[in-house]
Design an enzyme around this catalytic site. Structure first.
Site, mmCIF file in Angstrom:
data_model
loop_
_atom_site.group_PDB
_atom_site.id
_atom_site.type_symbol
_atom_site.label_atom_id
_atom_site.label_comp_id
_atom_site.label_asym_id
_atom_site.label_seq_id
_atom_site.Cartn_x
_atom_site.Cartn_y
_atom_site.Cartn_z
ATOM 1 N N ALA A 1 49.786 3.089 -28.450
ATOM 2 C CA ALA A 1 48.430 3.001 -27.904
ATOM 3 C C ALA A 1 47.968 1.548 -27.940
ATOM 4 O O ALA A 1 48.727 0.647 -28.290
ATOM 5 C CB ALA A 1 47.497 3.880 -28.719
ATOM 6 N N ASN A 2 46.735 1.299 -27.554
ATOM 7 C CA ASN A 2 46.141 -0.028 -27.718
ATOM 8 C C ASN A 2 44.654 0.128 -28.004
ATOM 9 O O ASN A 2 44.134 1.235 -28.015
ATOM 10 C CB ASN A 2 46.420 -0.914 -26.494
ATOM 11 C CG ASN A 2 45.770 -0.385 -25.232
ATOM 12 O OD1 ASN A 2 44.548 -0.332 -25.134
ATOM 13 N ND2 ASN A 2 46.588 0.035 -24.277
ATOM 14 N N ARG A 3 43.972 -0.981 -28.250
ATOM 15 C CA ARG A 3 42.602 -0.936 -28.764
ATOM 16 C C ARG A 3 41.518 -0.791 -27.704
ATOM 17 O O ARG A 3 40.341 -0.872 -28.026
ATOM 18 C CB ARG A 3 42.302 -2.206 -29.561
ATOM 19 C CG ARG A 3 43.106 -2.340 -30.824
ATOM 20 C CD ARG A 3 42.622 -3.554 -31.599
ATOM 21 N NE ARG A 3 43.565 -3.938 -32.627
ATOM 22 C CZ ARG A 3 43.676 -3.336 -33.795
ATOM 23 N NH1 ARG A 3 42.899 -2.318 -34.101
ATOM 24 N NH2 ARG A 3 44.567 -3.738 -34.671
ATOM 25 N N SER A 4 41.885 -0.591 -26.446
ATOM 26 C CA SER A 4 40.851 -0.463 -25.408
ATOM 27 C C SER A 4 39.947 0.730 -25.703
ATOM 28 O O SER A 4 40.414 1.832 -25.959
ATOM 29 C CB SER A 4 41.519 -0.276 -24.044
ATOM 30 O OG SER A 4 40.541 0.053 -23.080
ATOM 31 N N ALA B 1 43.611 -0.844 -19.843
ATOM 32 C CA ALA B 1 44.643 -1.574 -20.578
ATOM 33 C C ALA B 1 45.892 -0.691 -20.561
ATOM 34 O O ALA B 1 46.120 0.117 -21.459
ATOM 35 C CB ALA B 1 44.178 -1.854 -21.998
#
Ligand code: CTP
Length: 211
Positions: free
Chosen positions: A26-29, A92
């Protein structure tokens, strides 16, 4: 200024790329900037399709939302939503995925050797595609050489505009944003503002470009 009669396609949020049935990359968006843009476009009277990765945000009034999880699903949903007068790709999107295991990886088997595969680049596909929106806007999240990298990204992905933001601080989870708008004419430095304010300003520009 109005967007009545126009179809605006927006992507927002992160993507989740499964590793196994319980784990994801995942990512922090947070999705906040993209949702704010979708909301502003709807307020300006557009028909808005919002393709959203996994986020915990309510759908803005008047917005048609398609929920997806992976980059591949996001790409499919975007292509299926064409034609659009403008596409604003704020998501993102993961650059890499792995071939997910069908059963849970066990710790006792030792650290997994993940083999990364590239995902589809939605912005680049739209930029070179036959059904290219008249106005194609990408975002560029950078931690260094923000403007130079964004200028290169605009050309590489054949976007009309790139909204560049410095994500070395807490932009990705936060409620404020400081961006640079990169167009064929040059670079505009916008003052730091709330994400709603950045969204309104960008959507006004989109409306005047499409008018
Ligand atoms: N993007 C996309 N599909 C991808 C990756 C990115 O549509 N698979 C879009 C994003 O939504 C954004 C723009 O491309 O509008 C730039 O994304 P960014 O992650 O900054 O660029 P990358 O091409 O992934 O390059 P890098 O991560 O190396 O900076």
């Amino acid at each position: 200024m109005t967007l009545a009669g126009k179809h605006i396609l927006v992507t927002a949020g992160p993507t989740h790329e499964p590793i196994d049935p319980v784990r994801v990359i995942a990512n922090r968006s947070s999705g906040r900037q993209g949702f704010a843009i979708a909301a502003a476009a709807a307020e300006f009277g557009a028909r808005v399709t919002l393709v959203a990765g996994p986020v915990a945000i309510a759908t803005p009034p008047g917005v048609d939302r398609i929920d997806v999880e992976t980059a591949g699903q996001m790409a499919d949903a975007v292509m299926a939503s064409l034609p659009a007068d403008a596409a604003i790709l704020v998501a993102a999107v993961a650059d890499w995925r792995v071939e997910p295991a069908t059963t849970k990886l066990k710790k006792s088997s030792g650290p997994p050797q993940l083999r990364f595969l590239p995902t589809r680049d939605i912005l680049a596909e739209l930029g070179s595609g036959t059904d290219r929106p008249r106005l194609l806007v990408g975002f560029a999240a950078e931690t260094d050489n923000v403007v130079e990298q964004a200028v290169a990204k605009r050309q590489a992905k054949k976007a009309d505009w790139i909204v560049a933001n410095d994500v070395s601080g807490d932009v990705m989870g936060g409620s404020r944003n400081r961006v640079h708008l990169i167009t064929a004419q040059g670079v505009e430095d916008w003052p730091e503002a709330g994400k709603d304010e950045v969204a309104r300003r960008l959507v006004e520009r989109v409306a005047s470009a499409l008018a």
